[in-house]
Design a protein around this motif. Structure first.
Motif, PDB file in Angstrom:
ATOM      1  N   PRO A  73      -3.165   7.028 -11.296  1.00  0.00           N
ATOM      2  CA  PRO A  73      -3.940   6.084 -12.109  1.00  0.00           C
ATOM      3  C   PRO A  73      -4.210   4.816 -11.284  1.00  0.00           C
ATOM      4  O   PRO A  73      -3.397   4.457 -10.419  1.00  0.00           O
ATOM      5  CB  PRO A  73      -3.022   5.780 -13.295  1.00  0.00           C
ATOM      6  N   PRO A  74      -5.315   4.124 -11.532  1.00  0.00           N
ATOM      7  CA  PRO A  74      -5.654   2.922 -10.744  1.00  0.00           C
ATOM      8  C   PRO A  74      -4.537   1.877 -10.695  1.00  0.00           C
ATOM      9  O   PRO A  74      -4.288   1.291  -9.649  1.00  0.00           O
ATOM     10  CB  PRO A  74      -6.900   2.379 -11.440  1.00  0.00           C
ATOM     11  N   GLU A  75      -3.848   1.674 -11.822  1.00  0.00           N
ATOM     12  CA  GLU A  75      -2.787   0.669 -11.830  1.00  0.00           C
ATOM     13  C   GLU A  75      -1.599   1.094 -10.957  1.00  0.00           C
ATOM     14  O   GLU A  75      -0.909   0.262 -10.369  1.00  0.00           O
ATOM     15  CB  GLU A  75      -2.334   0.316 -13.259  1.00  0.00           C
ATOM     16  N   GLU A  76      -1.378   2.414 -10.858  1.00  0.00           N
ATOM     17  CA  GLU A  76      -0.303   2.915  -9.993  1.00  0.00           C
ATOM     18  C   GLU A  76      -0.689   2.754  -8.518  1.00  0.00           C
ATOM     19  O   GLU A  76       0.133   2.362  -7.687  1.00  0.00           O
ATOM     20  CB  GLU A  76      -0.005   4.385 -10.312  1.00  0.00           C
ATOM     21  N   LEU A  77      -1.948   3.037  -8.194  1.00  0.00           N
ATOM     22  CA  LEU A  77      -2.416   2.842  -6.817  1.00  0.00           C
ATOM     23  C   LEU A  77      -2.303   1.366  -6.441  1.00  0.00           C
ATOM     24  O   LEU A  77      -1.857   1.029  -5.335  1.00  0.00           O
ATOM     25  CB  LEU A  77      -3.857   3.327  -6.657  1.00  0.00           C
ATOM     26  N   GLU A  78      -2.666   0.473  -7.357  1.00  0.00           N
ATOM     27  CA  GLU A  78      -2.569  -0.958  -7.073  1.00  0.00           C
ATOM     28  C   GLU A  78      -1.122  -1.361  -6.791  1.00  0.00           C
ATOM     29  O   GLU A  78      -0.843  -2.079  -5.832  1.00  0.00           O
ATOM     30  CB  GLU A  78      -3.118  -1.775  -8.249  1.00  0.00           C
ATOM     31  N   LEU A  79      -0.199  -0.884  -7.602  1.00  0.00           N
ATOM     32  CA  LEU A  79       1.211  -1.219  -7.411  1.00  0.00           C
ATOM     33  C   LEU A  79       1.719  -0.677  -6.072  1.00  0.00           C
ATOM     34  O   LEU A  79       2.462  -1.360  -5.354  1.00  0.00           O
ATOM     35  CB  LEU A  79       2.044  -0.674  -8.571  1.00  0.00           C
ATOM     36  N   ARG A  80       1.298   0.514  -5.721  1.00  0.00           N
ATOM     37  CA  ARG A  80       1.723   1.078  -4.436  1.00  0.00           C
ATOM     38  C   ARG A  80       1.120   0.304  -3.263  1.00  0.00           C
ATOM     39  O   ARG A  80       1.764   0.140  -2.227  1.00  0.00           O
ATOM     40  CB  ARG A  80       1.363   2.563  -4.366  1.00  0.00           C
ATOM     41  N   CYS A  81      -0.099  -0.172  -3.415  1.00  0.00           N
ATOM     42  CA  CYS A  81      -0.707  -0.985  -2.357  1.00  0.00           C
ATOM     43  C   CYS A  81       0.027  -2.321  -2.213  1.00  0.00           C
ATOM     44  O   CYS A  81       0.182  -2.828  -1.095  1.00  0.00           O
ATOM     45  CB  CYS A  81      -2.195  -1.196  -2.623  1.00  0.00           C
ATOM     46  N   ILE A  82       0.515  -2.864  -3.330  1.00  0.00           N
ATOM     47  CA  ILE A  82       1.337  -4.079  -3.266  1.00  0.00           C
ATOM     48  C   ILE A  82       2.610  -3.786  -2.469  1.00  0.00           C
ATOM     49  O   ILE A  82       3.029  -4.580  -1.616  1.00  0.00           O
ATOM     50  CB  ILE A  82       1.660  -4.597  -4.684  1.00  0.00           C
ATOM     51  N   ALA A  83       3.218  -2.629  -2.731  1.00  0.00           N
ATOM     52  CA  ALA A  83       4.425  -2.238  -1.992  1.00  0.00           C
ATOM     53  C   ALA A  83       4.118  -2.046  -0.506  1.00  0.00           C
ATOM     54  O   ALA A  83       4.916  -2.433   0.355  1.00  0.00           O
ATOM     55  CB  ALA A  83       5.001  -0.953  -2.584  1.00  0.00           C
ATOM     56  N   ILE A  84       2.958  -1.483  -0.199  1.00  0.00           N
ATOM     57  CA  ILE A  84       2.557  -1.298   1.201  1.00  0.00           C
ATOM     58  C   ILE A  84       2.417  -2.653   1.888  1.00  0.00           C
ATOM     59  O   ILE A  84       2.870  -2.836   3.029  1.00  0.00           O
ATOM     60  CB  ILE A  84       1.254  -0.476   1.279  1.00  0.00           C
ATOM     61  N   LEU A  85       1.805  -3.610   1.204  1.00  0.00           N
ATOM     62  CA  LEU A  85       1.677  -4.959   1.782  1.00  0.00           C
ATOM     63  C   LEU A  85       3.049  -5.578   2.050  1.00  0.00           C
ATOM     64  O   LEU A  85       3.260  -6.204   3.094  1.00  0.00           O
ATOM     65  CB  LEU A  85       0.892  -5.863   0.831  1.00  0.00           C
ATOM     66  N   GLY A  86       3.960  -5.417   1.126  1.00  0.00           N
ATOM     67  CA  GLY A  86       5.318  -5.940   1.323  1.00  0.00           C
ATOM     68  C   GLY A  86       6.003  -5.279   2.506  1.00  0.00           C
ATOM     69  O   GLY A  86       6.660  -5.945   3.318  1.00  0.00           O
ATOM     70  N   ALA A  87       5.820  -3.964   2.624  1.00  0.00           N
ATOM     71  CA  ALA A  87       6.405  -3.242   3.758  1.00  0.00           C
ATOM     72  C   ALA A  87       5.777  -3.703   5.066  1.00  0.00           C
ATOM     73  O   ALA A  87       6.474  -3.889   6.070  1.00  0.00           O
ATOM     74  CB  ALA A  87       6.219  -1.736   3.573  1.00  0.00           C
ATOM     75  N   ALA A  88       4.461  -3.891   5.064  1.00  0.00           N
ATOM     76  CA  ALA A  88       3.767  -4.340   6.276  1.00  0.00           C
ATOM     77  C   ALA A  88       4.306  -5.693   6.725  1.00  0.00           C
ATOM     78  O   ALA A  88       4.561  -5.916   7.921  1.00  0.00           O
ATOM     79  CB  ALA A  88       2.260  -4.419   6.023  1.00  0.00           C
ATOM     80  N   GLU A  89       4.511  -6.588   5.780  1.00  0.00           N
ATOM     81  CA  GLU A  89       5.052  -7.914   6.088  1.00  0.00           C
ATOM     82  C   GLU A  89       6.451  -7.799   6.691  1.00  0.00           C
ATOM     83  O   GLU A  89       6.761  -8.418   7.711  1.00  0.00           O
ATOM     84  CB  GLU A  89       5.085  -8.751   4.804  1.00  0.00           C
ATOM     85  N   ALA A  90       7.298  -6.989   6.070  1.00  0.00           N
ATOM     86  CA  ALA A  90       8.677  -6.845   6.543  1.00  0.00           C
ATOM     87  C   ALA A  90       8.737  -6.199   7.924  1.00  0.00           C
ATOM     88  O   ALA A  90       9.472  -6.656   8.807  1.00  0.00           O
ATOM     89  CB  ALA A  90       9.483  -6.028   5.531  1.00  0.00           C
ATOM     90  N   VAL A  91       7.950  -5.149   8.134  1.00  0.00           N
ATOM     91  CA  VAL A  91       7.952  -4.459   9.432  1.00  0.00           C
ATOM     92  C   VAL A  91       7.390  -5.376  10.517  1.00  0.00           C
ATOM     93  O   VAL A  91       7.903  -5.413  11.636  1.00  0.00           O
ATOM     94  CB  VAL A  91       7.190  -3.114   9.349  1.00  0.00           C
ATOM     95  N   SER A  92       6.345  -6.139  10.187  1.00  0.00           N
ATOM     96  CA  SER A  92       5.775  -7.041  11.195  1.00  0.00           C
ATOM     97  C   SER A  92       6.773  -8.125  11.598  1.00  0.00           C
ATOM     98  O   SER A  92       6.819  -8.531  12.759  1.00  0.00           O
ATOM     99  CB  SER A  92       4.467  -7.668  10.699  1.00  0.00           C
ATOM    100  N   PRO A 131       4.007  11.774  -6.055  1.00  0.00           N
ATOM    101  CA  PRO A 131       3.396  11.953  -7.371  1.00  0.00           C
ATOM    102  C   PRO A 131       3.654  10.756  -8.282  1.00  0.00           C
ATOM    103  O   PRO A 131       4.613  10.010  -8.091  1.00  0.00           O
ATOM    104  CB  PRO A 131       4.079  13.209  -7.922  1.00  0.00           C
ATOM    105  N   ALA A 132       2.767  10.565  -9.228  1.00  0.00           N
ATOM    106  CA  ALA A 132       2.951   9.494 -10.204  1.00  0.00           C
ATOM    107  C   ALA A 132       4.170   9.787 -11.050  1.00  0.00           C
ATOM    108  O   ALA A 132       4.443  10.935 -11.370  1.00  0.00           O
ATOM    109  CB  ALA A 132       1.704   9.379 -11.081  1.00  0.00           C
ATOM    110  N   SER A 133       4.906   8.736 -11.405  1.00  0.00           N
ATOM    111  CA  SER A 133       6.125   8.955 -12.203  1.00  0.00           C
ATOM    112  C   SER A 133       5.804   8.987 -13.681  1.00  0.00           C
ATOM    113  O   SER A 133       4.821   8.532 -14.131  1.00  0.00           O
ATOM    114  CB  SER A 133       7.140   7.880 -11.886  1.00  0.00           C
TER     115      SER A 133
END
Length: 198
Positions: free
Chosen positions: A149-168, A196-198
């Motif tokens: 669902p779009p809201e799940e993709l958005e939340l996962r993209c937020i998590a990706i941004l957080g991971a990118a910040e931490a790894v950088s 998969p979506a939870s």
């Protein structure tokens, strides 16, 4: 160099020159050293010129932060235009662009953000830039996340941004090399989009 000896530049060129000087000051002496007076001195212009372009130290730091982010976004957009439309190459390009920007900017990015911690104006800019990144990531990753669902993709993209910040940050602290940082972030992106979506 005296202000009188500096050739007159068109306003957009002068602004770029001032931002280049501001970044050099931050790199050499830290954000505490970045003032409009110091900037004017370094650029070889009068203080009113620096004040005319930025008005306040806060506005200068925000303009520099925004400029760095614009360059990162441009690099990402350009890279995504030329990547094979499959999840792994797209994830690798997102990770590569993020880490390459972290390397080219260095710790200044985080220092600028920290310099204005608690500033309402800076927080508004950061929210705006995060929203822009989320839009990029969602658009790039949506073709591979049709089951989410779009809201799940958005939340996962937020998590990706957080991971990118931490790894950088680990990359900048020399706790990971570029290749490992890119591979790790790319792997996290693929896992996040395929789960998969939870």
């Amino acid at each position: 160099m005296s202000p009188a000896s500096v050739r007159k530049l068109p306003k957009p060129e002068r602004r770029e020159q001032l931002l280049d000087c501001a970044l050099a000051i931050v790199r050499e002496d830290g954000t505490e050293a970045l003032t409009l007076g110091r900037l004017a001195e370094r650029a070889g212009v009068s203080k009113p010129v620096a004040y005319d372009h930025f008005g306040t130290r806060e506005a200068l730091i925000i303009a520099l932060y925004r400029r760095i982010d614009d360059r990162q976004t441009d690099l990402l957009a350009e890279g995504l235009r030329h990547v094979e439309p499959r999840l792994e190459p797209v994830a690798s390009e997102i990770a590569r662009a993020y880490m390459d920007c972290a390397i080219s900017v260095g710790p200044e990015w985080h220092a600028l953000s920290a310099a204005l911690k608690g500033s309402e104006a800076m927080e508004a800019v950061q929210r705006e830039l995060i929203a822009r990144y989320l839009g990029f990531y969602q658009a790039a990753l949506a073709p591979f996340a049709r089951a989410l669902p779009p809201e799940e993709l958005e939340l996962r993209c937020i998590a990706i941004l957080g991971a990118a910040e931490a790894v950088s940050l680990e990359l900048l602290r020399a706790n990971a090399d570029r290749q490992r940082a890119v591979a790790t972030l790319a792997g996290l992106i693929v896992a996040a989009i395929r789960a998969p979506a939870s």
